[in-house]
Design an enzyme around this catalytic site. Structure first.
Site, PDB file in Angstrom:
ATOM      1  CB  CYS A  82      31.076  28.962  35.549  1.00 41.83           C
ATOM      2  SG  CYS A  82      30.528  28.181  34.307  1.00 41.83           S
ATOM      3  CG  HIS A 192      32.192  24.822  37.975  1.00 38.83           C
ATOM      4  ND1 HIS A 192      31.001  25.596  38.446  1.00 38.83           N
ATOM      5  CD2 HIS A 192      32.029  24.471  36.535  1.00 38.83           C
ATOM      6  CE1 HIS A 192      30.186  25.785  37.382  1.00 38.83           C
ATOM      7  NE2 HIS A 192      30.897  25.262  36.251  1.00 38.83           N
ATOM      8  CD  GLU A 194      31.390  25.336  41.992  1.00 35.98           C
ATOM      9  OE1 GLU A 194      32.498  25.908  41.772  1.00 35.98           O
ATOM     10  OE2 GLU A 194      30.684  25.163  41.145  1.00 35.98           O
TER      11      GLU A 194
END
Lengths: 212, 252
Positions: A82, A192, A194
């Site tokens: 990001c 992202h 994650e």
């Protein structure tokens, strides 16, 4: 020695990044750290980020982490996420802030005039949600991830590299933008991993195994 | 193309998922980690937790719930319910929430939206708006579970909190909530067309057709539902398959 250092420059919560890496990396030692010496000693480095670019660059310098990031990006497996991807470029339109200049190019805002879907409905900014990521070439970090698989995005700015050869993936949202870049030991993504369920965990698994 | 999101909502009280009809006869429906994991496996795009814990003594329990879920479920987590201050927002984010939803506190003091979004980023701040129709084509903001009318026009309120820095709006029709009659599509569309940030439609989903209509007619960016998923009526996967058949872009 730490296996994976997640660089913490004080902008937001890095718990999800840490937990996702621990989840895929078995017994790997993962450290969220603002200590340049821990970053220098780590085998791999993750450079995440959220929030506003001016604050991110200011915090990075306030904590004396700029050199550590530049050295890591020049020497070991390095994953930008990001804002951590955007900061690798020359300059961000968000506050007209000079960034780390590892990749030539600017970080641009989604242009209002182009934020219209095919059916005429206005596209929202931030670009928030799951969108398709189309690979450019075979990079080891795409192993096991189908071309066009969806990842979770939340951002209003995107990178525009001068050298299109560094583009590792693109995504369409009003316009076509670069959603991943790769060069040597660096891989950096706008989305992202994650927060991207199976596809994201696969990318992190690939990063842990990557020997550039 | 960006997918429309399907978001199951879990009511959590004192650390357990509860379900009931209109907050009556709440029944224990399991461990939040297990339920969240099940929705993740079904393909949920995000999960929203609404903390409805009545006792203030038990309010910090939600933090432990969020911590545990965030360690095992790797999709975005939104948490709302009883968020009063920027410190509350920070505590939830630090526990592992990706977004925090603010409702009554924003009505009482709109500056909290500006303060929170400037501190933690707009992307983390969801403003929840509970609205009721008060005249044809007009909706007003209500608080206290729909019992108290603030007299604030819902469309103007949406524009104001977007201006103040909300990253997303969670829009609930208090006329439809719990009815299973479908979203208030007029309300959803009026707000979605009035702001440039994403809208989550909520309140009234009883069928898969309702979910699809929220996107196609309501122009919502995401749809939230509780009971059709909790009571095993449909899985998230079934909902997505249905929406895709209607030509809606989804993550399958």
């Amino acid at each position: 020695m730490i296996d994976v250092a997640v660089i913490d420059y004080g902008m937001g919560n890095l718990r999800s990044v840490e937990k996702a890496i621990e989840h895929v990396a078995g017994g790997a030692r993962v450290a969220v750290t603002d200590d340049p010496s821990v970053v220098a000693d780590a085998r791999r480095v993750v450079f995440p980020g959220q929030g506003a670019m001016p604050d991110c660059m200011a915090q990075l310098d306030d904590r004396g982490l700029r050199e550590a990031v530049l050295k890591a990006a020049a020497s070991k497996p390095f994953l930008g996420i990001c804002i951590g991807q955007q900061m690798l470029f020359d300059l961000s339109e968000e506050g007209n802030i000079p960034c780390l200049k590892i990749f030539p190019g600017h970080v641009r805002r989604f242009p209002e005039a182009q934020m219209v879907a095919a059916d005429g409905v206005r596209l929202k900014v931030p670009h928030m949600g799951w969108n398709e990521v189309w690979h450019h070439g075979d990079h080891p970090l795409w192993a096991g991830i189908p071309d066009g698989d969806r990842f979770y995005f939340v951002h209003s700015y995107f990178v525009d590299p001068v050298d299109t050869a560094v583009c590792a993936a693109h995504t369409d949202y009003g316009l076509r933008f670069t959603s991943a870049v790769a060069r040597d030991n660096i891989f950096a993504v706008q989305f992202h991993p994650e927060k991207s369920a199976r596809a994201g965990l696969q990318l992190l698994t690939n990063f842990i195994a990557w020997t550039p | 193309m960006l997918a429309k999101r399907i978001i199951p909502c879990l009511d959590v009280s004192a650390g357990r998922v509860v379900k009931g009809v209109n907050f009556v006869e709440l029944r224990d429906a399991g461990d939040p980690v297990e339920v969240a994991r099940r929705y993740d496996e079904q393909g949920a795009d995000e999960i929203t937790f609404l903390d409805i814990t009545a006792s203030s003594d038990d309010r910090d329990i939600i933090l432990h719930v969020v911590e545990q879920v965030a360690e095992q479920v790797f999709i975005p987590l939104t948490v709302g319910g009883g968020v009063r201050t920027v410190a509350d927002v920070r505590r939830l984010l630090n526990a592992g929430a990706d977004k925090v939803s603010i409702n009554t506190a924003a009505v009482d003091n709109p500056e909290i939206v500006a303060e929170a979004s400037s501190k933690v980023g707009s992307q983390c701040i969801v403003v929840a708006i509970d609205a009721k129709q008060t005249a044809p084509g007009k909706w007003e903001v209500f608080t206290h579970g729909g019992r108290r009318n603030t007299g604030i026009d819902a469309v103007e309120w949406a524009q104001r909190v977007a201006y103040l820095g909300a990253g997303e709006l969670l829009l609930t029709s208090m006329d439809r909530d719990g009815t299973k009659n479908g979203f208030d599509l007029g309300l959803t569309r009026a707000i979605s067309d009035a702001v440039r940030i994403p809208i989550i439609a909520s309140g009234g989903v009883g069928t898969l057709e309702h979910l699809a209509a929220g996107v196609t007619e309501g122009r919502a960016d995401a749809v939230l539902a509780a009971s059709i998923f909790h009571f095993g009526q449909h899985t998230v996967h079934e909902a997505k398959t249905f929406m895709r058949a209607r030509g809606i872009e989804v993550r399958l």
